[in-house]
Design an enzyme around this catalytic site. Structure first.
Site, PDB file in Angstrom:
ATOM      1  N   ASN A 199       1.982  12.597  -9.033  1.00  0.00           N
ATOM      2  CA  ASN A 199       2.147  12.466 -10.486  1.00  0.00           C
ATOM      3  C   ASN A 199       0.806  12.769 -11.147  1.00  0.00           C
ATOM      4  O   ASN A 199      -0.101  11.926 -11.135  1.00  0.00           O
ATOM      5  CB  ASN A 199       2.606  11.034 -10.803  1.00  0.00           C
ATOM      6  CG  ASN A 199       2.697  10.782 -12.299  1.00  0.00           C
ATOM      7  OD1 ASN A 199       2.696  11.717 -13.096  1.00  0.00           O
ATOM      8  ND2 ASN A 199       2.762   9.516 -12.684  1.00  0.00           N
ATOM      9  N   LYS A 257       0.142  13.097 -14.175  1.00  0.00           N
ATOM     10  CA  LYS A 257       0.019  12.463 -15.499  1.00  0.00           C
ATOM     11  C   LYS A 257      -0.490  13.502 -16.511  1.00  0.00           C
ATOM     12  O   LYS A 257      -0.154  14.665 -16.422  1.00  0.00           O
ATOM     13  CB  LYS A 257      -0.865  11.219 -15.419  1.00  0.00           C
ATOM     14  CG  LYS A 257      -0.456  10.284 -14.275  1.00  0.00           C
ATOM     15  CD  LYS A 257      -1.099   8.944 -14.353  1.00  0.00           C
ATOM     16  CE  LYS A 257      -0.802   8.170 -13.072  1.00  0.00           C
ATOM     17  NZ  LYS A 257      -1.108   6.766 -13.164  1.00  0.00           N
ATOM     18  N   HIS A 311       8.522   5.148 -15.397  1.00  0.00           N
ATOM     19  CA  HIS A 311       7.159   4.913 -14.904  1.00  0.00           C
ATOM     20  C   HIS A 311       6.537   3.780 -15.727  1.00  0.00           C
ATOM     21  O   HIS A 311       6.784   3.665 -16.921  1.00  0.00           O
ATOM     22  CB  HIS A 311       6.320   6.195 -15.030  1.00  0.00           C
ATOM     23  CG  HIS A 311       4.997   6.071 -14.343  1.00  0.00           C
ATOM     24  ND1 HIS A 311       3.932   5.440 -14.924  1.00  0.00           N
ATOM     25  CD2 HIS A 311       4.578   6.468 -13.110  1.00  0.00           C
ATOM     26  CE1 HIS A 311       2.906   5.460 -14.084  1.00  0.00           C
ATOM     27  NE2 HIS A 311       3.280   6.080 -12.976  1.00  0.00           N
ATOM     28  N   GLU A 330       3.765   3.376 -17.016  1.00  0.00           N
ATOM     29  CA  GLU A 330       3.035   3.782 -18.236  1.00  0.00           C
ATOM     30  C   GLU A 330       4.009   4.078 -19.371  1.00  0.00           C
ATOM     31  O   GLU A 330       3.700   3.856 -20.541  1.00  0.00           O
ATOM     32  CB  GLU A 330       2.132   4.986 -17.910  1.00  0.00           C
ATOM     33  CG  GLU A 330       0.909   4.544 -17.119  1.00  0.00           C
ATOM     34  CD  GLU A 330       0.357   5.579 -16.159  1.00  0.00           C
ATOM     35  OE1 GLU A 330       0.654   6.775 -16.308  1.00  0.00           O
ATOM     36  OE2 GLU A 330      -0.383   5.178 -15.242  1.00  0.00           O
ATOM     37  N   GLU A 345       6.449   0.357  -7.655  1.00  0.00           N
ATOM     38  CA  GLU A 345       5.058   0.509  -8.076  1.00  0.00           C
ATOM     39  C   GLU A 345       4.612  -0.761  -8.802  1.00  0.00           C
ATOM     40  O   GLU A 345       4.836  -0.893 -10.014  1.00  0.00           O
ATOM     41  CB  GLU A 345       4.918   1.689  -9.030  1.00  0.00           C
ATOM     42  CG  GLU A 345       5.332   3.018  -8.443  1.00  0.00           C
ATOM     43  CD  GLU A 345       4.668   4.155  -9.187  1.00  0.00           C
ATOM     44  OE1 GLU A 345       3.829   4.814  -8.584  1.00  0.00           O
ATOM     45  OE2 GLU A 345       4.957   4.353 -10.379  1.00  0.00           O
ATOM     46  N   GLY A 365      -3.438   2.760 -10.679  1.00  0.00           N
ATOM     47  CA  GLY A 365      -4.692   3.228 -11.278  1.00  0.00           C
ATOM     48  C   GLY A 365      -5.795   2.189 -11.289  1.00  0.00           C
ATOM     49  O   GLY A 365      -6.806   2.357 -11.969  1.00  0.00           O
ATOM     50  N   SER A 385      -2.274   3.051  -6.257  1.00  0.00           N
ATOM     51  CA  SER A 385      -3.574   3.258  -5.605  1.00  0.00           C
ATOM     52  C   SER A 385      -3.454   3.633  -4.130  1.00  0.00           C
ATOM     53  O   SER A 385      -4.243   3.177  -3.300  1.00  0.00           O
ATOM     54  CB  SER A 385      -4.464   2.024  -5.794  1.00  0.00           C
ATOM     55  OG  SER A 385      -4.738   1.825  -7.173  1.00  0.00           O
TER      56      SER A 385
HETATM   57  C1  PEP Z   1       1.320   6.405 -10.474  1.00  0.00           C
HETATM   58  O1  PEP Z   1       0.919   6.939 -11.485  1.00  0.00           O
HETATM   59  O2  PEP Z   1       2.541   6.353 -10.253  1.00  0.00           O
HETATM   60  C2  PEP Z   1       0.355   5.828  -9.550  1.00  0.00           C
HETATM   61  C3  PEP Z   1       0.794   5.199  -8.496  1.00  0.00           C
HETATM   62  O3  PEP Z   1      -0.965   6.005  -9.849  1.00  0.00           O
HETATM   63  P1  PEP Z   1      -2.214   5.700  -8.881  1.00  0.00           P
HETATM   64  O4  PEP Z   1      -1.885   6.305  -7.528  1.00  0.00           O
HETATM   65  O5  PEP Z   1      -3.377   6.346  -9.518  1.00  0.00           O
HETATM   66  O6  PEP Z   1      -2.343   4.207  -8.768  1.00  0.00           O
END
Ligand code: PEP
Length: 251
Positions: free
Chosen positions: A10, A12, A94, A96, A166, A172, A212
Site C-alpha cells: 500500500n 498510500k 483501511h 486511515e 491491521e 506506521g 509495521s
Molecule cells: C498499512 O498502511 O496498511 C500499513 C500496514 O502500514 P505500515 O506497514 O507502514 O505500518
C-alpha cells in the site's frame, strides 16, 4: 487447505510518476514464485504502474473506492472505474480511511458490496486501536467490523475476498503485534468466518497481517497458521525490502 500467500504493498499518498514506474518495474522483475503480489499505488499512477509491470503476474488494487455507482460524486472513483483501470482488488476500510475520513462500519460495508458488484475482490481492513486493546475489547471491535459486512453478503459472494487484520496502533508506528498476538486475532477471525459461512469457506480465505511489517519481522509473523501474508505500508516503498517480505511469505 493450501492458501496461496498474498503480499500487498500500500503505497498510500507517496511518490511521483518516475518513482512509481521504477518501483513497479523492480517489484515485477523480482516477484518470487509462490506468492501473489499486489500493488496499491496512488490512483493517478495506476496506468504507469500497470505498464511498468506488464507481462508479470503482479496484480493491482485501488486504495479506496466510492460507496456508490457512477454519477455526480465529485472526487470519487467508482468500483467499475477501478476494474476499467486494471485493478483486480481494492482496499476497503483501511484505518486511515476510518480515522482520517470518518468512514464507519456501515460505509465500509457499502464499499465492500460495491466492490463485489463490480467484480473486484475487496480487501477488508479491520483492527483495534491501542485503547481498545488495552481495554480488552479487541475481539469485540473486530467482531463489529466483520459483522457489518457479513450481515450484507452470502458465502458465495465472499469467495476470493481478503481480510487484513491491521491493529491501528501498529500502522506506521514501528510497533508490531507479536506473532502470538497476530495469530490469536487471525484465528479468531477465521473462527468467526467459519461460524458465519462454514468451515470450507473460512479455510479458503486469505487473512493478511498489517502493521509495521518489515523484512526482519515478516517471516515470524507469516509463520502463524492463520496468517496468509501481509498488507505492507512504509516498507513497500523500497523494492528490495518489499521483495524480501514477499519472499518471506513463500516459506
Ligand atoms: C498499512 O498502511 O496498511 C500499513 C500496514 O502500514 P505500515 O506497514 O507502514 O505500518
Amino acid at each position: 487447505m493450501t492458501r496461496i500467500p498474498l503480499v500487498a504493498g500500500n503505497w498510500k499518498m507517496n511518490g511521483r510518476r518516475a518513482m512509481a514506474a521504477q518501483l513497479a518495474a523492480e517489484v515485477a522483475a523480482g516477484a518470487p514464485a509462490g506468492v501473489e503480489v499486489l500493488l496499491c499505488p496512488p490512483l493517478v499512477y495506476l496506468d504507469t504502474v500497470a505498464a511498468a509491470a506488464k507481462g508479470s503476474p503482479v496484480c493491482f488494487a485501488g486504495q479506496n473506492v466510492a460507496a456508490t455507482s457512477d454519477g455526480a460524486f465529485t472526487g470519487e472513483v467508482s468500483a467499475e472505474m477501478l476494474v476499467d483501470a486494471g485493478c483486480q482488488y481494492v482496499l476497503v476500510g483501511h484505518s486511515e480511511r476510518r480515522t482520517l475520513f470518518a468512514e464507519d462500519n456501515a460505509q465500509v460495508a457499502d464499499k465492500f458490496c460495491r466492490a463485489l458488484e463490480a467484480g473486484l475482490r475487496p480487501v477488508l481492513c479491520i483492527g483495534e486501536t491501542l485503547a481498545e486493546r488495552e481495554a480488552g475489547r479487541t475481539e469485540q471491535v473486530v467482531n463489529a467490523q466483520l459483522e457489518a459486512v457479513f450481515s450484507r453478503i452470502t458465502a458465495a459472494q465472499l469467495v476470493g475476498a481478503v481480510i487484513a487484520y491491521e491493529p491501528v496502533w501498529a500502522i506506521g508506528t514501528g510497533m508490531t503485534a507479536s506473532p502470538d498476538q497476530a495469530q490469536a486475532v487471525h484465528a479468531h477471525i477465521r473462527a468467526r468466518l467459519s461460524g458465519a459461512f462454514g468451515a470450507e469457506l473460512a479455510e479458503s480465505l486469505r487473512l493478511l497481517y498489517g502493521g509495521s511489517v518489515k523484512a526482519d519481522n515478516a517471516a515470524s509473523l507469516f509463520a502463524g497458521a492463520d496468517i496468509d501474508g501481509g498488507l505492507i505500508g512504509g516498507a513497500s516503498l523500497d523494492a528490495e525490502t518489499f521483495l524480501a517480505i514477499c519472499q518471506a511469505a513463500t516459506a
